[in-house]
Every structure is written in C-alpha cells, then in structure tokens.
Design a protein around this motif. Structure first.
Motif, short mmCIF file in Angstrom:
data_model
loop_
_atom_site.label_atom_id
_atom_site.label_comp_id
_atom_site.label_asym_id
_atom_site.label_seq_id
_atom_site.Cartn_x
_atom_site.Cartn_y
_atom_site.Cartn_z
N ILE A 6 0.88 -1.16 0.00
CA ILE A 6 0.00 0.00 0.00
C ILE A 6 0.91 1.21 0.00
CG2 ILE A 6 -1.76 1.24 1.29
CD1 ILE A 6 -2.57 -1.60 2.39
N ALA A 19 -9.57 2.48 -0.75
CA ALA A 19 -8.75 1.28 -0.58
C ALA A 19 -8.75 0.50 -1.89
CB ALA A 19 -9.32 0.42 0.54
N THR A 24 -7.77 -5.32 2.37
CA THR A 24 -8.19 -4.68 3.62
C THR A 24 -7.02 -3.85 4.12
OG1 THR A 24 -9.68 -6.48 4.18
CG2 THR A 24 -8.98 -5.07 5.98
N VAL A 25 -7.23 -2.56 4.30
CA VAL A 25 -6.18 -1.70 4.84
C VAL A 25 -6.28 -1.74 6.36
CG1 VAL A 25 -5.17 0.60 4.83
CG2 VAL A 25 -6.38 -0.24 2.79
N ASP A 240 -9.87 -1.04 10.45
CA ASP A 240 -9.60 -1.64 9.14
C ASP A 240 -10.67 -1.15 8.18
OD1 ASP A 240 -7.75 -3.03 10.63
OD2 ASP A 240 -8.93 -4.87 10.71
N TYR A 241 -10.26 -0.88 6.94
CA TYR A 241 -11.28 -0.46 5.98
C TYR A 241 -11.01 -1.08 4.62
CZ TYR A 241 -7.86 3.01 4.28
OH TYR A 241 -6.74 3.61 3.76
N ASN A 242 -12.06 -1.14 3.83
CA ASN A 242 -12.02 -1.73 2.49
C ASN A 242 -12.63 -0.76 1.48
OD1 ASN A 242 -11.07 -4.62 2.62
ND2 ASN A 242 -12.60 -4.68 4.24
N TYR A 243 -12.44 -1.09 0.21
CA TYR A 243 -13.08 -0.35 -0.88
C TYR A 243 -14.58 -0.26 -0.60
CZ TYR A 243 -14.59 0.75 -5.64
OH TYR A 243 -15.15 1.36 -6.73
N CYS A 246 -11.92 5.40 2.12
CA CYS A 246 -10.53 5.86 2.17
C CYS A 246 -10.16 6.12 3.62
CB CYS A 246 -10.35 7.14 1.34
SG CYS A 246 -11.18 8.60 2.04
N ALA A 247 -8.88 6.36 3.87
CA ALA A 247 -8.38 6.52 5.24
C ALA A 247 -9.04 7.70 5.95
CB ALA A 247 -6.86 6.71 5.22
#
Length: 265
Positions: A6, A19, A24-25, A240-243, A246-247
């Motif tokens: 990333i 993302a 998974t970020v 944690d986040y996914n498409y 965004c952060a």
C-alpha cells in the motif's frame, strides 16, 4: 501471504484514495491523553500496520477547543494540527446534539465565500454519520448510519460539493435522495449468553469488549465489512477499511464514535 504494497508516499493523496479493491487496509488508532488538557482534547493518531509490527503514520486528529459543536481537525502532520496549516486535510463536525456528523476535505466552506468560486475549490463532503439512540436505552448496541459518496464507472468517488444545506449528504439521505450516495449501517451485534454481551466477530482484530466496537456494512452484502473499529487496549484501537472507503473517511468515522454523546461507556 505477502501483504499487498500500500503506497503511502504521498499522504495527502493516499488519505482520500479509496482502498484498493480486494485489499483490507489495516490500521490502528492510538489516543494520547498526556498534558494539561489532553483528557478533554486528546490527540488521535492513525497508523498503517505493516508486517513485523512496523507502523507508518497516516493521520492525526484533535478536537478544536473553542468550538460550539464537536469539531475535529485532521492533519497529515502529527505535530501540526492547526486549521491554517499546510497539513490540514479535513475535518469532522457534529450537530449541536452530537448525533450527526459530517466529514469534509480541506476545500472552502461555501458559506464563507462571497464570490462565485470555482466549484473545484469548494469543499467536498466525504461522509455523514448518524447515531440513533437505541430502543434498549444505553445498554444495547448503538445504531449508526454512514452515508458516503458513491463511485462512478471508473471506480472514482463521485464529487459532492454542496453549495447550501439542501445539497449536503445528510439532506440527501433524509430526503431519500440517495442517487450517487452509498448508505451503510453498522452490523447488528449478536447476543452471546456466555459473555452476557453483544458481540461481533472481528477475527482476532479486536480483543476488548466496548460499546465503541463496530463493523460497517451495506445491507445488500452483510458479509463484506466496509470498515471495522474496536478496542485492543485502554487507548489503542484497530481500524480496518475496504473499498470504497478511504483513510480520511474511516478515521473521521472512528473519531465520531469517540465523541458521540450516545456512546455511554
């Protein structure tokens, strides 16, 4: 498995970039309460987790002091959390009740400008968060609705730059005008008889029970976790986040959950 790379070289660009699909970020938030007024105005730091326990700084957030409503500034510099600073990247603002929040990027507030500015300099709304008091009083899980701009055919975020109150994400959602926005909800926890508490499966990412723990999903696909947040220590939380999140969106949503008046511990 090797973790996907990333790229966070350009923090400003990274913070608003959705993302990557299928990735998974994984991040963690630390809450710093040191100093005279930090108990009231802690600073929150968001780091990206890399393998072998390495961490990469992403964002910092802090509540503004002299604001009538809860108002958090978000910065890409952990040492500069000023509104006028170069590193200011976005903000989170609540209504007076502390039940509805809006996330903005660092564009211009349309109310504060007289000239007909170019649309591209007006601030974007990146998310709106609504908390509902739950029917069980404060003991049960909270209900959250999260409204974010939709994605176009090229998987880019639709730009939502309201010029007045009627064009905001909250107004669109309340008026059921949900074209080009995505409505998400927190996953309803399940009652667990053994622990006598409401629980969600965080697959080891969350280790402490807290009313603040949540997972955000779309009703069409409850198994796809768009974002999850939960406590692992007194002042440490995983996020944690996914498409398509965004952060900046995810961090601001997490900040709203720290603040929400309904979050009675």
């Amino acid at each position: 498995p090797n973790e996907p790379l990333i790229d966070v070289d350009d923090l400003e660009e990274f913070a608003v970039r959705p993302a990557p699909q299928g990735v998974t970020v994984k991040c963690r938030i630390t809450r710093d309460k040191k100093g005279m007024d930090r108990g009231m105005y802690p600073t929150y730091y968001l780091h990206l987790e890399r393998e072998h326990g390495k961490k990469v700084f992403l964002l910092a957030g802090r509540k503004r002091k002299k604001s009538k409503t809860s108002n958090y500034l978000i910065s890409i510099d952990p040492t500069d959390l000023s509104r006028g600073g170069e590193s200011f990247i976005g903000k989170l603002r609540s209504n007076l009740m502390g039940t509805k929040f809006t996330v903005y990027d660092n564009g211009v507030n349309p109310m504060k400008t007289t000239s007909s500015l170019e649309a591209s300099t007006l601030r974007q709304e990146l998310a709106a968060i609504c908390y509902e008091t739950n029917v069980l009083g404060f003991k049960g899980p909270r209900k959250m609705s999260v409204i974010i701009p939709g994605m176009n055919m090229d998987h880019e975020r639709v730009s939502i730059r309201p010029r007045n109150e009627h064009e905001t994400l909250l107004a669109r959602w309340q008026n059921k005008n949900t074209e080009s926005v995505i409505e998400l909800h927190n996953k309803t926890p399940v009652w667990n008889d053994d622990t006598q508490s409401y629980v969600l499966n965080f697959h080891g990412r969350v280790t402490q029970a807290s009313v603040k723990n949540f997972q955000i999903i779309h009703d069409n696909d409850p198994d796809y976790i768009v974002m999850q947040f939960g406590r692992v220590a007194e002042d440490v939380f995983t996020m944690d986040y996914n498409y398509p999140m965004c952060a900046l969106q995810a961090f601001a949503i997490a900040l709203s959950s720290f603040d929400s008046k309904l979050a009675c511990e």
